[in-house]
Scaffold this motif. Structure first.
Motif: not given
Length: 110
Positions: A82-85, A88-90, A92
């Motif tokens: 997941d881009q959030v990984e 951090a501000r992406a 989820a």
């Protein structure tokens, strides 16, 4: 997200047909939660975007549908991030980075 589902399928199938042993595919996929109508989501997203009419998004799917498409086209998914990984501000669940290798005995179907 800029190609329609049929074009994505054809591209992935042809890439698999030409992939050499040891090849790896890396793709970034626009995703949404399961249970949401993909066509409605794409239409709403394009209306909200300044470039929605001139540069429309065409394919945003639940991650399971994207992974099934990769499998049907002859790819074996190795990793989904997941881009959030990575950022951090992406938000989820909106974008996934997927790596895949050619399936061992693949006769891809379109």
């Amino acid at each position: 997200m800029y190609l329609d589902k049929q074009t994505n399928s054809g591209l992935l199938t042809r890439l698999r047909a030409r992939a050499a042993t040891g090849s790896r595919l890396a793709v970034s996929l626009a995703t949404h939660a399961a249970g949401v109508d993909s066509a409605e989501l794409v239409a709403a997203a394009n209306v909200a975007r300044q470039t929605g009419t001139t540069e429309p998004w065409r394919t945003i799917l639940p991650i399971d549908e994207h992974l099934a498409l990769l499998t049907r086209c002859g790819w074996r998914v190795e990793r989904v991030v997941d881009q959030v990984e990575l950022e951090a501000r992406a938000p989820a669940g909106r974008s996934m980075l997927v790596t895949a290798r050619p399936a061992a005995s693949a006769t891809p179907s379109s």
